[in-house]
Design a protein around this motif. Structure first.
Motif, mmCIF file in Angstrom:
data_model
loop_
_atom_site.group_PDB
_atom_site.id
_atom_site.type_symbol
_atom_site.label_atom_id
_atom_site.label_comp_id
_atom_site.label_asym_id
_atom_site.label_seq_id
_atom_site.Cartn_x
_atom_site.Cartn_y
_atom_site.Cartn_z
ATOM 1 N N SER A 1 0.800 -1.205 -0.036
ATOM 2 C CA SER A 1 0.058 0.042 0.037
ATOM 3 C C SER A 1 0.924 1.231 -0.083
ATOM 4 O O SER A 1 1.651 1.372 1.051
ATOM 5 C CB SER A 1 -0.875 0.100 1.121
ATOM 6 N N SER A 2 0.765 1.861 -0.965
ATOM 7 C CA SER A 2 1.361 3.265 -1.109
ATOM 8 C C SER A 2 2.973 3.299 -1.068
ATOM 9 O O SER A 2 3.548 3.873 -0.220
ATOM 10 C CB SER A 2 1.012 4.398 -0.171
ATOM 11 N N THR B 1 6.787 3.717 -2.790
ATOM 12 C CA THR B 1 7.287 4.702 -3.678
ATOM 13 C C THR B 1 8.172 3.852 -4.661
ATOM 14 O O THR B 1 8.374 4.679 -5.691
ATOM 15 C CB THR B 1 8.266 5.746 -2.891
ATOM 16 N N ALA C 1 3.048 6.647 -6.281
ATOM 17 C CA ALA C 1 2.678 5.892 -5.179
ATOM 18 C C ALA C 1 2.067 4.525 -5.677
ATOM 19 O O ALA C 1 1.388 4.685 -6.657
ATOM 20 C CB ALA C 1 1.562 6.504 -4.443
ATOM 21 N N VAL D 1 0.488 0.987 -5.362
ATOM 22 C CA VAL D 1 -0.414 -0.105 -4.405
ATOM 23 C C VAL D 1 -0.704 -1.326 -5.496
ATOM 24 O O VAL D 1 -0.997 -1.177 -6.656
ATOM 25 C CB VAL D 1 -1.850 0.740 -4.293
#
Length: 123
Positions: free
Chosen positions: A24-25, A27, A58, A60
């Motif tokens: 999740s998120s 980089t 970002a 995901v």
């Protein structure tokens, strides 16, 4: 006779679940590929979403249903500055290993194609 055994094998063999990288998120893609998950039915697709804003990215990755992933992919878009989001859907084990990189390169190619068509139409 052999065909009957093959059919019975597929009917009674245990269903195997899809395995996807999940994060999740993150980089970077490497950071995102640290964890995996067995997807539970009806989640039959590995979905990767890459949101880009300037130099920030970002990523995901998750299990999703194919309908959810296709819907998200149909509304994804990148503007002329390269900002926006892309969605990649795939459905075999660990298929989203490098999806973030491939999605980004596909978006760049799409932007280049759009620019070329705009130049051709403006003349």
């Amino acid at each position: 006779m052999l065909l009957s055994f093959v059919i019975l094998f597929f009917l009674f063999s245990p269903a195997t679940s899809l395995k996807c990288y999940v994060c999740s998120s993150s980089t970077t893609n490497n950071e995102c590929n640290q964890n995996s998950q067995d997807c539970q039915q009806p989640l039959d697709t590995c979905m990767t979403v890459v949101d880009t804003l300037g130099y920030m990215k970002a990523i995901v990755k998750q299990c999703a249903s194919s309908a959810t992933c296709r819907g998200a992919a149909s509304t994804a878009s990148i503007n002329a500055d390269g900002n926006g989001n892309t969605v990649n859907c795939c459905n075999y084990d660990m298929c989203n290993l490098s999806a973030a990189d491939s999605v980004h390169s596909q978006a760049v190619l799409l932007l280049l194609l759009t620019a070329a068509v705009s130049v051709l139409l403006s003349h």
